[in-house]
Design a protein around this motif. Sequence first.
Motif, PDB file in Angstrom:
ATOM      1  N   LEU A  11       0.830  -1.203   0.000  1.00  0.00           N
ATOM      2  CA  LEU A  11       0.000   0.000   0.000  1.00  0.00           C
ATOM      3  C   LEU A  11       0.866   1.255   0.000  1.00  0.00           C
ATOM      4  CD1 LEU A  11      -2.894   1.158   0.204  1.00  0.00           C
ATOM      5  CD2 LEU A  11      -2.603   1.141   2.686  1.00  0.00           C
ATOM      6  N   GLU A  12       1.941   1.222   0.783  1.00  0.00           N
ATOM      7  CA  GLU A  12       2.831   2.383   0.886  1.00  0.00           C
ATOM      8  C   GLU A  12       4.056   2.153   0.015  1.00  0.00           C
ATOM      9  OE1 GLU A  12       2.054   5.096   2.411  1.00  0.00           O
ATOM     10  OE2 GLU A  12       0.223   4.346   3.349  1.00  0.00           O
ATOM     11  N   MET A  13       4.059   2.825  -1.148  1.00  0.00           N
ATOM     12  CA  MET A  13       5.205   2.756  -2.069  1.00  0.00           C
ATOM     13  C   MET A  13       5.524   4.166  -2.544  1.00  0.00           C
ATOM     14  SD  MET A  13       6.511  -0.350  -3.315  1.00  0.00           S
ATOM     15  CE  MET A  13       6.522  -0.355  -5.119  1.00  0.00           C
ATOM     16  N   PRO A  14       6.799   4.480  -2.794  1.00  0.00           N
ATOM     17  CA  PRO A  14       7.140   5.786  -3.343  1.00  0.00           C
ATOM     18  C   PRO A  14       6.522   5.982  -4.728  1.00  0.00           C
ATOM     19  CG  PRO A  14       9.097   4.660  -2.495  1.00  0.00           C
ATOM     20  CD  PRO A  14       7.994   3.653  -2.531  1.00  0.00           C
ATOM     21  N   GLY A  15       6.415   7.230  -5.141  1.00  0.00           N
ATOM     22  CA  GLY A  15       5.889   7.517  -6.471  1.00  0.00           C
ATOM     23  C   GLY A  15       4.443   7.952  -6.432  1.00  0.00           C
ATOM     24  N   MET A  16       3.727   7.713  -7.517  1.00  0.00           N
ATOM     25  CA  MET A  16       2.338   8.117  -7.615  1.00  0.00           C
ATOM     26  C   MET A  16       1.489   7.439  -6.540  1.00  0.00           C
ATOM     27  SD  MET A  16       0.735   5.945 -10.824  1.00  0.00           S
ATOM     28  CE  MET A  16       2.056   6.341 -11.975  1.00  0.00           C
ATOM     29  N   PRO A  17       0.365   8.030  -6.130  1.00  0.00           N
ATOM     30  CA  PRO A  17      -0.504   7.408  -5.132  1.00  0.00           C
ATOM     31  C   PRO A  17      -0.970   6.025  -5.594  1.00  0.00           C
ATOM     32  CG  PRO A  17      -1.131   9.693  -5.497  1.00  0.00           C
ATOM     33  CD  PRO A  17      -0.121   9.362  -6.548  1.00  0.00           C
ATOM     34  N   ILE A  18      -1.096   5.113  -4.649  1.00  0.00           N
ATOM     35  CA  ILE A  18      -1.458   3.743  -4.993  1.00  0.00           C
ATOM     36  C   ILE A  18      -2.836   3.661  -5.641  1.00  0.00           C
ATOM     37  CG2 ILE A  18      -2.417   3.248  -2.701  1.00  0.00           C
ATOM     38  CD1 ILE A  18      -0.435   0.798  -4.953  1.00  0.00           C
ATOM     39  N   GLU A  19      -3.780   4.510  -5.205  1.00  0.00           N
ATOM     40  CA  GLU A  19      -5.109   4.495  -5.832  1.00  0.00           C
ATOM     41  C   GLU A  19      -5.023   4.884  -7.304  1.00  0.00           C
ATOM     42  OE1 GLU A  19      -4.414   6.023  -2.991  1.00  0.00           O
ATOM     43  OE2 GLU A  19      -6.043   5.817  -1.525  1.00  0.00           O
ATOM     44  N   GLN A  20      -4.157   5.833  -7.620  1.00  0.00           N
ATOM     45  CA  GLN A  20      -3.986   6.248  -9.010  1.00  0.00           C
ATOM     46  C   GLN A  20      -3.399   5.114  -9.836  1.00  0.00           C
ATOM     47  OE1 GLN A  20      -1.470   9.677  -9.523  1.00  0.00           O
ATOM     48  NE2 GLN A  20      -1.481   9.545 -11.763  1.00  0.00           N
ATOM     49  N   LEU A  21      -2.387   4.454  -9.273  1.00  0.00           N
ATOM     50  CA  LEU A  21      -1.781   3.326  -9.978  1.00  0.00           C
ATOM     51  C   LEU A  21      -2.818   2.256 -10.280  1.00  0.00           C
ATOM     52  CD1 LEU A  21       0.589   1.497 -10.909  1.00  0.00           C
ATOM     53  CD2 LEU A  21       0.796   0.773  -8.525  1.00  0.00           C
ATOM     54  N   CYS A  22      -3.583   1.864  -9.266  1.00  0.00           N
ATOM     55  CA  CYS A  22      -4.557   0.786  -9.451  1.00  0.00           C
ATOM     56  C   CYS A  22      -5.659   1.196 -10.436  1.00  0.00           C
ATOM     57  CB  CYS A  22      -5.150   0.387  -8.111  1.00  0.00           C
ATOM     58  SG  CYS A  22      -3.955  -0.447  -7.027  1.00  0.00           S
ATOM     59  N   SER A  23      -6.055   2.461 -10.422  1.00  0.00           N
ATOM     60  CA  SER A  23      -7.065   2.928 -11.369  1.00  0.00           C
ATOM     61  C   SER A  23      -6.531   2.862 -12.797  1.00  0.00           C
ATOM     62  CB  SER A  23      -7.487   4.364 -11.042  1.00  0.00           C
ATOM     63  OG  SER A  23      -8.207   4.406  -9.835  1.00  0.00           O
ATOM     64  N   LEU A  24      -5.272   3.254 -12.998  1.00  0.00           N
ATOM     65  CA  LEU A  24      -4.682   3.189 -14.339  1.00  0.00           C
ATOM     66  C   LEU A  24      -4.615   1.753 -14.845  1.00  0.00           C
ATOM     67  CD1 LEU A  24      -1.791   5.782 -13.905  1.00  0.00           C
ATOM     68  CD2 LEU A  24      -3.809   6.029 -15.368  1.00  0.00           C
ATOM     69  N   VAL A  25      -4.379   0.824 -13.923  1.00  0.00           N
ATOM     70  CA  VAL A  25      -4.316  -0.588 -14.312  1.00  0.00           C
ATOM     71  C   VAL A  25      -5.714  -1.146 -14.551  1.00  0.00           C
ATOM     72  CG1 VAL A  25      -3.726  -2.915 -13.508  1.00  0.00           C
ATOM     73  CG2 VAL A  25      -2.113  -1.021 -13.171  1.00  0.00           C
TER      74      VAL A  25
ATOM     75  N   VAL B  33      -6.319  -3.562 -21.485  1.00  0.00           N
ATOM     76  CA  VAL B  33      -5.226  -4.535 -21.601  1.00  0.00           C
ATOM     77  C   VAL B  33      -4.552  -4.771 -20.255  1.00  0.00           C
ATOM     78  CG1 VAL B  33      -3.001  -5.032 -22.684  1.00  0.00           C
ATOM     79  CG2 VAL B  33      -4.828  -3.956 -24.012  1.00  0.00           C
ATOM     80  N   LEU B  34      -4.241  -3.691 -19.557  1.00  0.00           N
ATOM     81  CA  LEU B  34      -3.499  -3.812 -18.300  1.00  0.00           C
ATOM     82  C   LEU B  34      -4.306  -4.484 -17.203  1.00  0.00           C
ATOM     83  CD1 LEU B  34      -1.722  -0.330 -18.071  1.00  0.00           C
ATOM     84  CD2 LEU B  34      -0.857  -2.461 -19.050  1.00  0.00           C
ATOM     85  N   ARG B  35      -5.620  -4.426 -17.281  1.00  0.00           N
ATOM     86  CA  ARG B  35      -6.454  -4.960 -16.197  1.00  0.00           C
ATOM     87  C   ARG B  35      -6.386  -6.476 -16.079  1.00  0.00           C
ATOM     88  NH1 ARG B  35     -12.353  -3.813 -18.864  1.00  0.00           N
ATOM     89  NH2 ARG B  35     -11.558  -1.700 -18.544  1.00  0.00           N
ATOM     90  N   GLU B  36      -5.872  -7.150 -17.127  1.00  0.00           N
ATOM     91  CA  GLU B  36      -5.809  -8.613 -17.101  1.00  0.00           C
ATOM     92  C   GLU B  36      -4.634  -9.078 -16.241  1.00  0.00           C
ATOM     93  OE1 GLU B  36      -8.156 -10.563 -18.393  1.00  0.00           O
ATOM     94  OE2 GLU B  36      -9.193  -8.711 -18.940  1.00  0.00           O
TER      95      GLU B  36
END
Length: 233
Positions: free
Chosen positions: A53-67, A72-75
């Motif tokens: 949950l806690e990683m450097p860089g973009m917020p984790i919610e943003q990362l998961c939403s982009l995926v 394609v990435l959601r698979e």
Amino acid sequence: MKKILIAHDIHDLLESSNTFLSRTDFTVFVAATNDELLKTHRAERADLIITKLEMPGMPIEQLCSLVRDDAVLREVSIIMVCENTPAAIEQSSRCRANAVLLSPVHPVLLMAKAQQLLDIAERETLRVLLSASVETLSKDDSFYCRTRNVSATGMLIETDQPLNEGDRLTCVFYLPNAKKITASGKIIRTIERAPGDEDYKYGLMFTYLTPQSKKLLTEYVKEISQKPYPRGL
């Protein structure tokens, strides 16, 4: 060939525990930040992401939403590790992960969930009868278990014996090469039973292994990690 993308800190934990990730059938990528994780997934199309949950860089919610919002990435399956606090658990629930595990997570439990999400055959996991006894009970109260996903730090056990988290066990079992292993361990997690399961499943962390037993277990896990999985997996 399975592709697994892992947060750096988690990879260090798994690498030190001789898990099945060392198999030659896997390609493992390691990311130190959420931005690196996303970049790698876009390039490699991972089958499984194991992150924190806690990683450097973009917020984790943003990362998961982009995926998850990308066709394609959601698979991909995602395992999220977070602190055992209401705020962290609530935040993780918004990330649309396939599984959320609470820290500190034992490598055996993490690998059991990874194995499930990757739909990996279990034929190479150690499955033998194990004689166990709860240390607070008499010797006559020993019972049998079956072992799964053994490593040098712990294993999953299956038994019809109800146990409690925190119970300490003395275990005796034999590796396929007939080498005897005696260990002390503690139940650290109860695994939820699937519909139709008759046995209980528990995560057992070794609290004591003789140097010889630890050496034998490490060699055994290394040996099976070099055997390929059947085609089609």
